[in-house]
Design a protein around this motif. Structure first.
Motif, PDB file in Angstrom:
ATOM      1  N   ASN A 417       0.827  -1.113   0.037  1.00  0.00           N
ATOM      2  CA  ASN A 417       0.087   0.142   0.006  1.00  0.00           C
ATOM      3  C   ASN A 417       0.870   1.352   0.149  1.00  0.00           C
ATOM      4  OD1 ASN A 417      -2.597  -1.530   0.249  1.00  0.00           O
ATOM      5  ND2 ASN A 417      -2.018  -1.851   2.356  1.00  0.00           N
ATOM      6  N   ASP A 418       2.119   1.230  -0.258  1.00  0.00           N
ATOM      7  CA  ASP A 418       3.013   2.356  -0.393  1.00  0.00           C
ATOM      8  C   ASP A 418       3.113   2.894  -1.547  1.00  0.00           C
ATOM      9  OD1 ASP A 418       3.581   1.876   2.357  1.00  0.00           O
ATOM     10  OD2 ASP A 418       5.584   1.080   1.958  1.00  0.00           O
ATOM     11  N   LEU A 419       3.743   3.977  -1.513  1.00  0.00           N
ATOM     12  CA  LEU A 419       3.906   4.906  -2.966  1.00  0.00           C
ATOM     13  C   LEU A 419       5.241   5.026  -2.954  1.00  0.00           C
ATOM     14  CD1 LEU A 419       0.902   7.322  -2.966  1.00  0.00           C
ATOM     15  CD2 LEU A 419       1.226   5.162  -4.100  1.00  0.00           C
ATOM     16  N   ALA A 420       5.940   5.246  -4.427  1.00  0.00           N
ATOM     17  CA  ALA A 420       7.181   5.847  -4.722  1.00  0.00           C
ATOM     18  C   ALA A 420       7.171   7.068  -5.228  1.00  0.00           C
ATOM     19  CB  ALA A 420       7.917   4.707  -5.542  1.00  0.00           C
ATOM     20  N   THR A 421       8.332   8.137  -4.928  1.00  0.00           N
ATOM     21  CA  THR A 421       8.266   9.336  -5.422  1.00  0.00           C
ATOM     22  C   THR A 421       9.479   9.010  -6.555  1.00  0.00           C
ATOM     23  OG1 THR A 421       7.656  10.527  -3.605  1.00  0.00           O
ATOM     24  CG2 THR A 421       9.142  11.591  -5.421  1.00  0.00           C
ATOM     25  N   ILE A 422       9.157   9.495  -7.929  1.00  0.00           N
ATOM     26  CA  ILE A 422      10.029   9.069  -8.845  1.00  0.00           C
ATOM     27  C   ILE A 422      10.188  10.498  -9.458  1.00  0.00           C
ATOM     28  CG2 ILE A 422      10.403   7.909 -11.285  1.00  0.00           C
ATOM     29  CD1 ILE A 422       9.900   6.208  -8.756  1.00  0.00           C
ATOM     30  N   THR A 423      11.674  10.967  -9.811  1.00  0.00           N
ATOM     31  CA  THR A 423      12.094  11.932 -10.624  1.00  0.00           C
ATOM     32  C   THR A 423      12.831  11.703 -11.937  1.00  0.00           C
ATOM     33  OG1 THR A 423      12.263  13.133  -8.366  1.00  0.00           O
ATOM     34  CG2 THR A 423      13.344  14.045 -10.394  1.00  0.00           C
ATOM     35  N   ALA A 424      12.271  12.316 -12.899  1.00  0.00           N
ATOM     36  CA  ALA A 424      12.676  12.258 -14.382  1.00  0.00           C
ATOM     37  C   ALA A 424      14.003  13.331 -14.428  1.00  0.00           C
ATOM     38  CB  ALA A 424      11.769  12.566 -15.276  1.00  0.00           C
ATOM     39  N   THR A 425      15.269  12.701 -14.485  1.00  0.00           N
ATOM     40  CA  THR A 425      16.278  13.705 -14.616  1.00  0.00           C
ATOM     41  C   THR A 425      16.763  13.726 -15.998  1.00  0.00           C
ATOM     42  OG1 THR A 425      17.179  13.006 -12.466  1.00  0.00           O
ATOM     43  CG2 THR A 425      18.618  14.153 -13.784  1.00  0.00           C
ATOM     44  N   ASN A 443       4.772  16.988 -15.047  1.00  0.00           N
ATOM     45  CA  ASN A 443       6.065  17.590 -14.161  1.00  0.00           C
ATOM     46  C   ASN A 443       6.990  16.309 -14.250  1.00  0.00           C
ATOM     47  OD1 ASN A 443       4.657  19.895 -13.907  1.00  0.00           O
ATOM     48  ND2 ASN A 443       3.594  19.209 -12.046  1.00  0.00           N
ATOM     49  N   PRO A 444       8.158  16.813 -13.674  1.00  0.00           N
ATOM     50  CA  PRO A 444       9.462  15.934 -13.797  1.00  0.00           C
ATOM     51  C   PRO A 444       9.321  14.853 -12.560  1.00  0.00           C
ATOM     52  CG  PRO A 444      10.127  18.006 -12.939  1.00  0.00           C
ATOM     53  CD  PRO A 444       8.770  18.246 -13.509  1.00  0.00           C
ATOM     54  N   THR A 445       8.469  15.267 -11.406  1.00  0.00           N
ATOM     55  CA  THR A 445       8.410  14.356 -10.152  1.00  0.00           C
ATOM     56  C   THR A 445       7.098  13.951  -9.997  1.00  0.00           C
ATOM     57  OG1 THR A 445      10.525  15.069  -9.409  1.00  0.00           O
ATOM     58  CG2 THR A 445       8.926  14.205  -7.730  1.00  0.00           C
ATOM     59  N   GLN A 446       6.718  12.744  -9.520  1.00  0.00           N
ATOM     60  CA  GLN A 446       5.433  12.521  -9.213  1.00  0.00           C
ATOM     61  C   GLN A 446       5.544  11.019  -8.287  1.00  0.00           C
ATOM     62  OE1 GLN A 446       2.609  10.567 -11.957  1.00  0.00           O
ATOM     63  NE2 GLN A 446       4.154  10.402 -13.423  1.00  0.00           N
ATOM     64  N   THR A 447       4.476  10.831  -7.593  1.00  0.00           N
ATOM     65  CA  THR A 447       4.323   9.796  -6.525  1.00  0.00           C
ATOM     66  C   THR A 447       3.560   8.760  -7.240  1.00  0.00           C
ATOM     67  OG1 THR A 447       4.587  11.236  -4.789  1.00  0.00           O
ATOM     68  CG2 THR A 447       3.691   9.133  -4.324  1.00  0.00           C
ATOM     69  N   LEU A 448       3.959   7.320  -7.325  1.00  0.00           N
ATOM     70  CA  LEU A 448       3.391   6.419  -7.876  1.00  0.00           C
ATOM     71  C   LEU A 448       3.288   5.189  -7.142  1.00  0.00           C
ATOM     72  CD1 LEU A 448       5.473   7.107 -11.314  1.00  0.00           C
ATOM     73  CD2 LEU A 448       2.821   7.649 -10.919  1.00  0.00           C
ATOM     74  N   GLY A 449       2.363   4.512  -7.484  1.00  0.00           N
ATOM     75  CA  GLY A 449       2.148   3.155  -6.921  1.00  0.00           C
ATOM     76  C   GLY A 449       2.794   2.122  -7.726  1.00  0.00           C
ATOM     77  N   VAL A 450       2.233   0.811  -7.884  1.00  0.00           N
ATOM     78  CA  VAL A 450       2.924  -0.366  -8.401  1.00  0.00           C
ATOM     79  C   VAL A 450       2.469  -0.127  -9.770  1.00  0.00           C
ATOM     80  CG1 VAL A 450       2.874  -2.682  -8.886  1.00  0.00           C
ATOM     81  CG2 VAL A 450       2.924  -1.798  -6.298  1.00  0.00           C
ATOM     82  N   GLY A 451       3.405  -0.488 -10.603  1.00  0.00           N
ATOM     83  CA  GLY A 451       3.212  -0.160 -12.174  1.00  0.00           C
ATOM     84  C   GLY A 451       4.445  -0.045 -12.957  1.00  0.00           C
ATOM     85  N   THR A 452       4.236   0.310 -14.267  1.00  0.00           N
ATOM     86  CA  THR A 452       5.372   0.523 -15.205  1.00  0.00           C
ATOM     87  C   THR A 452       4.996   1.754 -15.875  1.00  0.00           C
ATOM     88  OG1 THR A 452       5.872  -1.863 -15.596  1.00  0.00           O
ATOM     89  CG2 THR A 452       6.616  -0.507 -17.434  1.00  0.00           C
ATOM     90  N   TYR A 453       6.094   2.799 -15.711  1.00  0.00           N
ATOM     91  CA  TYR A 453       5.869   4.208 -16.167  1.00  0.00           C
ATOM     92  C   TYR A 453       6.754   4.366 -17.157  1.00  0.00           C
ATOM     93  CZ  TYR A 453       2.842   4.052 -11.965  1.00  0.00           C
ATOM     94  OH  TYR A 453       2.013   3.351 -11.203  1.00  0.00           O
ATOM     95  N   VAL A 454       6.408   5.316 -18.242  1.00  0.00           N
ATOM     96  CA  VAL A 454       7.231   5.708 -19.045  1.00  0.00           C
ATOM     97  C   VAL A 454       7.222   7.309 -19.302  1.00  0.00           C
ATOM     98  CG1 VAL A 454       7.834   5.647 -21.817  1.00  0.00           C
ATOM     99  CG2 VAL A 454       6.987   3.503 -20.630  1.00  0.00           C
ATOM    100  N   VAL A 455       8.407   8.074 -19.178  1.00  0.00           N
ATOM    101  CA  VAL A 455       8.480   9.466 -19.383  1.00  0.00           C
ATOM    102  C   VAL A 455       9.150   9.765 -20.598  1.00  0.00           C
ATOM    103  CG1 VAL A 455      10.605   9.605 -18.147  1.00  0.00           C
ATOM    104  CG2 VAL A 455       9.008  11.535 -18.053  1.00  0.00           C
ATOM    105  N   THR A 456       8.435  10.844 -21.293  1.00  0.00           N
ATOM    106  CA  THR A 456       9.212  11.239 -22.851  1.00  0.00           C
ATOM    107  C   THR A 456       9.626  12.807 -22.081  1.00  0.00           C
ATOM    108  OG1 THR A 456       7.717   9.956 -24.188  1.00  0.00           O
ATOM    109  CG2 THR A 456       8.880  11.754 -25.101  1.00  0.00           C
ATOM    110  N   VAL A 457      10.821  13.045 -22.642  1.00  0.00           N
ATOM    111  CA  VAL A 457      11.219  14.287 -22.340  1.00  0.00           C
ATOM    112  C   VAL A 457      11.579  14.884 -23.921  1.00  0.00           C
ATOM    113  CG1 VAL A 457      13.143  16.047 -21.425  1.00  0.00           C
ATOM    114  CG2 VAL A 457      12.340  13.746 -20.284  1.00  0.00           C
ATOM    115  N   ASP A 458      11.260  16.217 -23.941  1.00  0.00           N
ATOM    116  CA  ASP A 458      11.325  16.785 -25.360  1.00  0.00           C
ATOM    117  C   ASP A 458      11.914  18.226 -25.253  1.00  0.00           C
ATOM    118  OD1 ASP A 458      11.083  17.966 -27.624  1.00  0.00           O
ATOM    119  OD2 ASP A 458       8.991  17.302 -28.149  1.00  0.00           O
ATOM    120  N   ASP A 459      12.937  18.503 -25.756  1.00  0.00           N
ATOM    121  CA  ASP A 459      13.751  19.876 -25.720  1.00  0.00           C
ATOM    122  C   ASP A 459      13.604  20.653 -26.949  1.00  0.00           C
ATOM    123  OD1 ASP A 459      15.246  18.697 -27.509  1.00  0.00           O
ATOM    124  OD2 ASP A 459      17.320  19.094 -26.579  1.00  0.00           O
TER     125      ASP A 459
END
Length: 760
Positions: A417-425, A443-459
């Motif tokens: 039942n915990d959450l993880a704080t993930i930051t995209a650097t 946003n670059p940082t979010q708090t997430l539960g169990v799962g698979t997450y993908v972040v896309t960064v565009d400059d």
């Protein structure tokens, strides 16, 4: 580290080249022929060479000399000696290199009907000789120098003094103290180009570095010894080695050299290729090249830039597929053009289309490792099929890889039942980053539960992606197995879930047809064929939940059916299988209701007694599905045939036959045969036999169901008697007379009843 005798060279800022559709040539003037065939009895007629090295492991290197000779010069040497030295280490040694197998091939681009001087013809012939030797350097030094010299150059050279007596010197430099097992740049294009008078001509050496180091090119004076260079005559220099309008152009970043010759000349030039790693010079190689200008009647073929433009460079993003096309141009109709490439960009692909004016197509997906190593270049060679000599040009295409990186860190593990704080650097690129997560977060940082997450960064120029999995060490893994049966067949579901900690306390099944279950291993029957999604949700004693879904296919059953007919006792009964779908039925199991069975598709069976029998057929198809059908068949009893007869059993006397047959349902037909070729269908016929003898009389009776019985009895017919008596006699009352009769039987007199042949 060594300091090259040439010093460090800066990189050019731009690589734009305008190339026009010009095409190869044929020799047409006696001046051109005499120019190409000029000779000196002491000259080797060397037309070009380069010296490279390849690390074989540790301090062992393979040294390669590629040597190009004019076929009217002296023969190529049987071996070459390559000097190896280090001033800082006080080393001076060498290695003897020998021709590799199959070397000495002619590389002149002549059409099939043109014969070069290599084969006794008149057209300039050039051979390539490759020599290899292996040496293990005794020490690690920062200024190893491989060198080779030969006398002499081609006497036909016009732009230097005393060419036939000018020696030929090459060297390559290596630092194995600071950079272990380095490989030198490699040349992929032959250094013997021919240019046409008045036509723009571009050439590229096709140099690339196997280690991915950055390369910088510069034009230098060709060397005669380690300290002296050739002497250009007139106004010719290393950067302007021949007459050209506009002047010769050279791109230090790619090695491209372009010229438009204004005079028929034979000149030499040299290119230095220096390799840099992280901005530090770590080695260099040289190439000595001869260029011959001829009067041509052929226009050189050419290639466009990227996607048909005049640009031969582009900036692309790492980890993104990049493709472009180039067009071939040839104003000379009737000639066929080909395009080849040197494979200079590892991992790239180059294909060409069919036809006389093909297009080239290049594709590459660079990785992050290609960022910051300078441009990545390959060369494409366009050639025609002009006779006597093919026309060709070589173009380079250079791609600078940029990009950014994003890191979500290592995969994370949390409690149920915990959450993880993930930051995209994010790093690299322009620094102006925007973020988009697979769950829509920006946003670059979010708090997430169990799962698979993908972040896309565009400059704004490139994109980068990273994936992270948030898992639970105590997370169960829901899984199950089930057979895939047929309609109306029970399906056994077996829970095979795994849980690292705790126990599974709850199972929730949905079978996809509106039915559910809450036991661990349920059994469920589907009443219709189709695909059903079965879902299992498990819950552990720690409150962790996992879900799994699988599709299950319920197969349709076949339809069992058959045709038959009622019959009589003792008759063969046929059974016709009509099960569907036809062609898929491969199993039959018959039960005839009297204890007998069959597995044939079309069986027959004979019943021994009357009655109604329940016949069962189980039909199965290729999927293993089955269906059952039961039909009755009635077996009727036979009638009992019988008869009697009476009368005078002599010939020509009537005999009466009486039917005594019995059947519960009644006899419907009679058929008599009397043994004397006569028949009857009467129930009780009368027959006259005209000849004495023994006769077999048969009666066949048929009842209402078509059942038949027969009986045969014998009848004996006697011969009819004959008698003759004397004529009548007249007597008086009281008198007697003798009467005499003869016959074939017993004679009886009447009145009186006396027997015998005489009566008194």
């Amino acid at each position: 580290m060594f300091q090259s005798r040439f010093g460090k060279e800066g990189k050019s800022q731009e690589m734009e080249r305008l190339r026009h559709a010009l095409k190869s040539f044929s020799f047409i003037s006696l001046f051109c022929l005499s120019l190409l065939q000029a000779t000196n009895s002491d000259a080797s007629h060397a037309m070009g060479a380069d010296l490279t090295y390849t690390c074989l492991g540790g301090n062992t290197y393979r040294v390669t000399l590629s040597f190009y000779r004019d076929c009217i010069g002296i023969s190529a040497p049987g071996s070459v000696y390559i000097n190896v030295s280090s001033a800082s280490c006080g080393e001076n040694l060498g290695v003897t290199a020998f021709p590799i197998a199959g070397t000495g091939q002619e590389v002149t681009q002549l059409c099939p009907t043109a014969v070069s001087t290599c084969n006794g013809g008149v057209y300039t012939g050039i051979q390539e000789w490759i020599y290899e030797g292996v040496i293990t350097l005794p020490r690690q030094c920062d200024d190893w120098l491989f060198s080779y010299s030969l006398c002499c150059r081609n006497a036909a050279i016009t732009n230097i003094d005393n060419p036939g007596f000018s020696t030929f010197y090459l060297e390559a430099e290596l630092d194995n103290l600071n950079f272990s097992c380095n490989n030198s740049p490699i040349f992929t294009n032959k250094p013997v180009p021919f240019a046409c008078l008045g036509q723009q001509f571009c050439f590229n050496h096709g140099a690339y570095d196997p280690d991915g180091d950055s390369l910088v090119f510069s034009l230098i004076d060709p060397y005669q010894t380690s300290t002296t260079t050739v002497t250009y005559n007139g106004a010719f220099t290393a950067s302007q080695p021949l007459s050209s309008t506009p002047p010769v152009s050279f791109n230090a970043l790619t090695g491209d050299v372009c010229m438009t010759p204004t005079a028929m000349e034979v000149t030499v030039m040299a290119v230095l290729v220096q390799e840099y790693r992280n901005g530090i010079l770590i080695g260099s190689v040289e190439r000595d090249i001869q260029i011959t200008v001829m009067n041509c009647n052929n226009t050189l073929p050419s290639l466009t830039g990227i996607n048909g433009t005049n640009s031969f460079t582009d900036t692309i993003c790492a980890n993104e597929p990049y493709c472009f096309f180039i067009n071939s141009i040839d104003p000379d109709t009737g000639q066929t053009v080909t395009i080849t490439w040197d494979g200079g960009i590892s991992g790239g692909t180059f294909t060409t289309t069919a036809g006389p004016r093909p297009d080239g197509n290049f594709c590459w997906t660079p990785t992050m490792a290609e960022i910051g190593n300078g441009p990545h270049c390959f060369t494409a060679k366009v050639s025609d099929d002009n006779c006597p000599m093919f026309g060709s040009q070589i173009y380079s295409y250079c791609l600078t890889v940029i990009g950014l990186d994003v890191d979500l860190g290592p995969d994370r593990s949390i409690a149920c039942n915990d959450l993880a704080t993930i930051t995209a650097t994010a790093s690299g690129g322009t620094g102006n980053y925007s973020y988009l997560w697979s769950n829509g977060f920006t946003n670059p940082t979010q708090t997430l539960g169990v799962g698979t997450y993908v972040v896309t960064v565009d400059d704004g120029e490139c994109i980068a992606m990273d994936t992270i999995s948030v898992t639970n060490d105590a997370m169960p893994i829901a899984q199950f197995v089930a057979n895939e049966p047929c309609v109306n067949t029970p399906v056994q579901f077996i829970d095979s879930s795994y849980v690292p900690f705790g126990i599974i306390t709850n199972w929730s099944w949905t079978f996809g047809d509106g039915n559910t279950a809450s036991v661990q291993n349920p059994v469920h029957t589907y009443n219709a064929a189709g695909n059903y999604t079965v879902t299992l949700i498990i819950t552990t004693s720690l409150g962790c939940i996992d879900t799994v879904s699988h599709d299950i296919s319920i197969l349709p059953n076949p339809t069992a059916s058959f045709l038959t007919a009622d019959a009589c006792v003792g008759a063969s009964v046929g059974f016709l299988d009509t099960s569907t779908p036809p062609g898929s039925i491969n199993f039959w199991n018959w039960n005839f209701g009297d204890g007998n069975t069959s597995n044939q598709q079309y069986p027959s069976h004979t019943y021994g007694s009357a009655g109604t029998y329940q016949v069962t057929l189980i039909a199965g198809d290729t999927s293993g599905c089955m269906d059952t059908v039961v039909q009755p068949v009635t077996i009727h009893p036979l009638p009992t045939a019988n008869f009697s007869f009476n009368g005078s059993f002599c010939e020509n006397n009537p005999i009466n036959f009486t039917d005594l047959s019995v059947d519960a349902n009644g006899i419907v037909s009679w058929y008599w045969t009397f043994g004397n070729d006569s028949t009857s269908t009467s129930q009780n016929p009368t027959v006259v036999f005209d000849t004495a003898g023994t006769y077999n009389v048969t009666l066949v009776v048929t009842n209402a169901f078509g059942c038949v019985d027969s009986i045969t009895q014998q009848i004996n017919i006697g011969i009819a008697p004959t008698i003759t008596a004397n004529p009548g006699v007249s007597v008086c009352n009281g008198d007697s007379a003798v009467l005499v009769a003869t016959g074939n039987g017993t004679i009886v007199w009447t009145p009186g009843g006396t027997t015998g042949d005489t009566l008194v």
